[in-house]
Design a protein around this motif. Structure first.
Motif, PDB file in Angstrom:
ATOM      1  N   VAL A 140       4.066  -1.028   3.623  1.00  0.00           N
ATOM      2  CA  VAL A 140       3.323   0.230   3.563  1.00  0.00           C
ATOM      3  C   VAL A 140       4.298   1.374   3.345  1.00  0.00           C
ATOM      4  CG1 VAL A 140       1.629   1.703   4.706  1.00  0.00           C
ATOM      5  CG2 VAL A 140       1.642  -0.764   5.158  1.00  0.00           C
ATOM      6  N   LEU A 141       4.009   2.172   2.335  1.00  0.00           N
ATOM      7  CA  LEU A 141       4.879   3.271   1.930  1.00  0.00           C
ATOM      8  C   LEU A 141       4.170   4.599   2.186  1.00  0.00           C
ATOM      9  CD1 LEU A 141       7.624   3.816   0.440  1.00  0.00           C
ATOM     10  CD2 LEU A 141       6.283   3.936  -1.671  1.00  0.00           C
ATOM     11  N   TYR A 142       4.879   5.528   2.825  1.00  0.00           N
ATOM     12  CA  TYR A 142       4.354   6.870   3.072  1.00  0.00           C
ATOM     13  C   TYR A 142       5.298   7.882   2.418  1.00  0.00           C
ATOM     14  CZ  TYR A 142       1.537   4.655   6.763  1.00  0.00           C
ATOM     15  OH  TYR A 142       0.674   3.851   7.465  1.00  0.00           O
ATOM     16  N   SER A 143       4.812   8.595   1.424  1.00  0.00           N
ATOM     17  CA  SER A 143       5.631   9.574   0.716  1.00  0.00           C
ATOM     18  C   SER A 143       5.325  10.959   1.263  1.00  0.00           C
ATOM     19  CB  SER A 143       5.317   9.511  -0.789  1.00  0.00           C
ATOM     20  OG  SER A 143       6.142  10.393  -1.520  1.00  0.00           O
ATOM     21  N   CYS A 144       6.347  11.614   1.812  1.00  0.00           N
ATOM     22  CA  CYS A 144       6.089  12.861   2.524  1.00  0.00           C
ATOM     23  C   CYS A 144       7.263  13.826   2.386  1.00  0.00           C
ATOM     24  CB  CYS A 144       5.747  12.580   3.978  1.00  0.00           C
ATOM     25  SG  CYS A 144       6.852  11.399   4.798  1.00  0.00           S
ATOM     26  N   HIS A 145       7.593  14.549   3.445  1.00  0.00           N
ATOM     27  CA  HIS A 145       8.501  15.688   3.341  1.00  0.00           C
ATOM     28  C   HIS A 145       9.581  15.638   4.427  1.00  0.00           C
ATOM     29  CE1 HIS A 145       5.609  17.565   0.565  1.00  0.00           C
ATOM     30  NE2 HIS A 145       4.713  17.016   1.356  1.00  0.00           N
ATOM     31  N   HIS A 151       0.859  -1.183   0.000  1.00  0.00           N
ATOM     32  CA  HIS A 151       0.000   0.000   0.000  1.00  0.00           C
ATOM     33  C   HIS A 151       0.892   1.228   0.000  1.00  0.00           C
ATOM     34  CE1 HIS A 151      -3.911  -1.973   0.727  1.00  0.00           C
ATOM     35  NE2 HIS A 151      -3.206  -2.840   1.448  1.00  0.00           N
ATOM     36  N   ALA A 152       0.450   2.268  -0.673  1.00  0.00           N
ATOM     37  CA  ALA A 152       1.235   3.504  -0.747  1.00  0.00           C
ATOM     38  C   ALA A 152       0.332   4.705  -0.507  1.00  0.00           C
ATOM     39  CB  ALA A 152       1.926   3.624  -2.103  1.00  0.00           C
ATOM     40  N   TYR A 153       0.814   5.633   0.333  1.00  0.00           N
ATOM     41  CA  TYR A 153       0.083   6.848   0.655  1.00  0.00           C
ATOM     42  C   TYR A 153       1.015   8.041   0.460  1.00  0.00           C
ATOM     43  CZ  TYR A 153      -2.820   3.330   2.912  1.00  0.00           C
ATOM     44  OH  TYR A 153      -3.565   2.202   3.167  1.00  0.00           O
ATOM     45  N   SER A 154       0.424   9.185   0.150  1.00  0.00           N
ATOM     46  CA  SER A 154       1.244  10.359  -0.154  1.00  0.00           C
ATOM     47  C   SER A 154       0.548  11.618   0.330  1.00  0.00           C
ATOM     48  CB  SER A 154       1.488  10.452  -1.667  1.00  0.00           C
ATOM     49  OG  SER A 154       2.167  11.648  -2.011  1.00  0.00           O
ATOM     50  N   SER A 181      -2.005   1.276  -5.910  1.00  0.00           N
ATOM     51  CA  SER A 181      -2.263   2.688  -6.174  1.00  0.00           C
ATOM     52  C   SER A 181      -1.516   3.543  -5.163  1.00  0.00           C
ATOM     53  CB  SER A 181      -3.766   2.987  -6.100  1.00  0.00           C
ATOM     54  OG  SER A 181      -4.280   2.664  -4.821  1.00  0.00           O
ATOM     55  N   VAL A 182      -1.378   4.814  -5.479  1.00  0.00           N
ATOM     56  CA  VAL A 182      -0.805   5.792  -4.546  1.00  0.00           C
ATOM     57  C   VAL A 182      -1.953   6.691  -4.108  1.00  0.00           C
ATOM     58  CG1 VAL A 182       0.866   7.635  -4.203  1.00  0.00           C
ATOM     59  CG2 VAL A 182       1.432   5.706  -5.698  1.00  0.00           C
ATOM     60  N   GLU A 183      -2.312   6.620  -2.847  1.00  0.00           N
ATOM     61  CA  GLU A 183      -3.494   7.305  -2.348  1.00  0.00           C
ATOM     62  C   GLU A 183      -3.138   8.581  -1.601  1.00  0.00           C
ATOM     63  OE1 GLU A 183      -6.608   4.913  -0.486  1.00  0.00           O
ATOM     64  OE2 GLU A 183      -5.411   3.130  -0.953  1.00  0.00           O
ATOM     65  N   VAL A 184      -3.845   9.646  -1.927  1.00  0.00           N
ATOM     66  CA  VAL A 184      -3.872  10.849  -1.099  1.00  0.00           C
ATOM     67  C   VAL A 184      -5.214  10.794  -0.389  1.00  0.00           C
ATOM     68  CG1 VAL A 184      -3.765  13.360  -1.038  1.00  0.00           C
ATOM     69  CG2 VAL A 184      -2.441  12.099  -2.749  1.00  0.00           C
ATOM     70  N   ARG A 185      -5.196  10.431   0.872  1.00  0.00           N
ATOM     71  CA  ARG A 185      -6.429  10.067   1.565  1.00  0.00           C
ATOM     72  C   ARG A 185      -7.274  11.268   1.976  1.00  0.00           C
ATOM     73  NH1 ARG A 185      -4.021   6.006   6.036  1.00  0.00           N
ATOM     74  NH2 ARG A 185      -2.428   7.632   6.100  1.00  0.00           N
ATOM     75  N   ASP A 186      -8.518  10.974   2.302  1.00  0.00           N
ATOM     76  CA  ASP A 186      -9.418  11.966   2.868  1.00  0.00           C
ATOM     77  C   ASP A 186      -8.736  12.617   4.067  1.00  0.00           C
ATOM     78  OD1 ASP A 186     -11.494  13.113   4.618  1.00  0.00           O
ATOM     79  OD2 ASP A 186     -12.915  12.155   3.244  1.00  0.00           O
ATOM     80  N   LYS A 187      -8.873  13.925   4.195  1.00  0.00           N
ATOM     81  CA  LYS A 187      -8.208  14.640   5.279  1.00  0.00           C
ATOM     82  C   LYS A 187      -8.571  14.073   6.658  1.00  0.00           C
ATOM     83  CE  LYS A 187      -6.974  19.244   3.627  1.00  0.00           C
ATOM     84  NZ  LYS A 187      -7.121  20.694   3.887  1.00  0.00           N
ATOM     85  N   LYS A 188      -9.783  13.552   6.782  1.00  0.00           N
ATOM     86  CA  LYS A 188     -10.221  13.074   8.091  1.00  0.00           C
ATOM     87  C   LYS A 188      -9.445  11.848   8.549  1.00  0.00           C
ATOM     88  CE  LYS A 188     -14.914  14.887   7.691  1.00  0.00           C
ATOM     89  NZ  LYS A 188     -16.374  14.560   7.639  1.00  0.00           N
TER      90      LYS A 188
END
Length: 558
Positions: free
Chosen positions: A387-392, A150-153, A225-232
């Motif tokens: 699980v991948l988290y793409s951030c800063h 899973h990937a999130y960004s 997929s690379v997900e930009v999730r709901d802010k909540k």
């Protein structure tokens, strides 16, 4: 609930478990995006178009004009679709319309693919070897046969494309693309002094001849997929998710006497910088401004981006080509380490605030803790979470402070702004957080996460043991296992002016007799609870500011 210190939970294991021993049951990786063009233009207005044109050559072709990544983004999206929640800027990336500034470069794409390849190699070599086996029909297993990826960004094109390139390197098995080397690069024109003006065109031509590493066979019917999730439910970027709350918390730090005094002392450096980089004058500052009067992330950005692409610091400026160009370039170069030093100090002050640190780091740590607990109770035959988290950079830095990364928590100041003397560095290894000075190893908190940096949390099962007590957590920063000295109780020592901190528990530390102390799952849970308790508890629930409150008040992530 408040935890008090205890010295009975950590796992004492053979030293080999510190680096690679044990069965890896799950992996959670936070990474900074790859190399990018500068976030902002800082030169005089009459050189704007010239510099824009240069950075357009450093990013994937056509991505700039359309603002959505162009052909490279579309090709990556065939296998790694970007899914952006409508609650995130109406489903559009926050950096659209700013091209070329802030866009992932071709170099950054290569960096992230290489990072993905390194992680594939790590998990094929250590912890398990099932990915090198074959099915009954003789066909080789794919990475996705064994890992539930899973990937999130965060909601930036550069972070989404970075995650896509990471996945391409992790999952794809096509022949690796040839790396650029200075020996075989032939530039289209210009002299040696201006080679950087042609280098970008060469990179673009080379990219046109590349293809992504992933094939249909690699996916084997799976999808990622690379997900930009709901802010909540998003946990990645508190500065974007809750800008009003973060604005208030940072302002509380800025208002302290110490911050006002030390940041004010940096005003002469800021003014000298503005002589070379007039775009810093009057540029928007986060949180309403500070005594030094400039945005230090943007200032540091100028040095980092130009070094990465061998672009002179004074290219595209009124100083270029003048008689004093060499002297002016040297004068600006001498400011690089003091700028980074002051930037690192500012965030050290911010993350010394328990409330601010908890708001940044508690949500993602709490999220992965829940997934780890679920993983422990799964059958070993089930796929393992990856699980991948793409951030800063600011996200990674907050996580490192939260988990008590030794080189940040107990690091020395290494002479502060005097880390450079007569143009000669008096230390090396700033990027690694390791200082060589007077033949003694010292750790330094004057460190900033480089592009494509990774923090990997590995859930590791001890041989022949099961259940929660049969697992521990190994934390690896850029390929090196970290020693951790986190807060395990609200009564523990906080981040102090005089270092090191003596009375905190230590994990990932070598002991006599070839043994090491590792962080167990109970320890990890206790650390998170202590972090939340020190930060004010439940006020850091994952929820967004109301539409009336939300705004671009926070940090422009690097």
């Amino acid at each position: 609930m408040t935890y008090r210190r205890t010295y009975t939970l950590q796992r004492r294991l053979p030293a080999s478990y510190l680096t690679n021993e044990g069965k890896v049951r799950g992996v959670w990786i936070f990474h900074r995006h790859g190399d990018r063009a500068p976030n902002r233009y800082l030169g005089p207005p009459h050189h704007y178009e010239e510099e824009c044109n240069h950075w357009f050559t450093r990013i994937p072709p056509s991505s700039a004009k359309g603002g959505e990544g162009g052909a490279a983004f579309r090709e990556l999206s065939k296998y790694y679709e970007a899914k952006v929640s409508d609650t995130q800027n109406g489903g559009r990336f926050l950096d659209v319309g700013r091209a070329p500034f802030g866009f992932l470069s071709i170099l950054g794409m290569d960096q992230m693919r290489e990072v993905g390849r390194r992680f594939r190699s790590r998990y094929e070599k250590f912890g398990h070897k099932i990915s090198t086996c074959t099915h009954e029909d003789g066909q080789p297993y794919t990475f996705l046969d064994h890992w539930n990826v899973h990937a999130y960004s965060t909601n930036y094109l550069r972070t989404v494309m970075s995650a896509q390139c990471f996945l391409d390197g992790l999952i794809g098995t096509r022949k690796a693309m040839n790396k650029r080397t200075e020996s075989n690069v032939v530039y289209a024109g210009g002299g040696l002094t201006d080679y950087y003006k042609d280098a970008g065109f060469h990179e673009q031509l080379e990219l046109l001849n590349k293809t992504i590493l992933t094939s249909e066979e690699d996916m084997n019917g799976h999808s990622v997929s690379v997900e930009v999730r709901d802010k909540k439910i998003d946990t990645l970027n508190a500065f974007d998710r809750r800008p009003t709350m973060m604005n208030d918390l940072v302002k509380n730090v800025i208002a302290t006497d110490q911050f006002q005094r030390i940041d004010g002392a940096a005003l002469p450096l800021a003014q000298e910088l503005c002589d070379f980089l007039p775009g810093l004058i009057g540029a928007p500052q986060a949180f309403g401004g500070t005594p030094s009067g400039i945005n230090w992330i943007h200032a540091n950005d100028h040095f980092v981006c130009r070094r990465a692409h061998s672009v002179p610091l004074l290219a595209f400026s009124d100083h270029e080509g003048k008689e004093n160009e060499v002297e002016a370039e040297a004068a600006l170069e001498k400011m690089a380490i003091p700028v980074l030093s002051h930037l690192a100090w500012r965030f050290r002050e911010w993350y010394s605030s328990p409330r601010l640190l908890a708001s940044v780091s508690s949500p993602p740590l709490r999220e992965i803790m829940g997934q780890m607990l679920d993983c422990v109770h799964r059958s070993e035959e089930e796929k393992r979470p990856f699980v991948l988290y793409s951030c800063h950079d600011v996200t990674l830095l907050g996580l490192l402070y939260a988990i008590g990364a030794d080189f940040l928590i107990s690091g020395h100041d290494c002479r502060g702004t005097k880390m450079q003397e007569e143009g000669k560095l008096i230390h090396c290894g700033l990027i690694d957080g390791l200082i060589q000075e007077q033949d003694a190893d010292q750790t330094s908190w004057r460190w900033w996460p480089p592009y494509s940096s990774t923090i990997a949390f590995e859930l590791v099962q001890v041989d022949n043991e099961t259940g929660i007590d049969g697992h521990f957590i190994r934390v690896v920063l850029n390929g090196r296992a970290l020693r951790l000295i986190p807060m395990m109780s609200s009564e523990d020592e906080k981040l102090l002016t005089k270092q090191p901190i003596y009375n905190r528990m230590r994990f990932g530390e070598m002991n006599g007799g070839g043994m090491c102390d590792m962080m167990g799952m109970h320890d990890f849970e206790q650390m998170i609870v202590a972090l939340e308790d020190a930060g004010g508890g439940c006020i850091f629930s994952i929820e967004e500011d109301t539409p009336e409150q939300a705004g671009r008040l926070g940090v422009d992530g690097g």
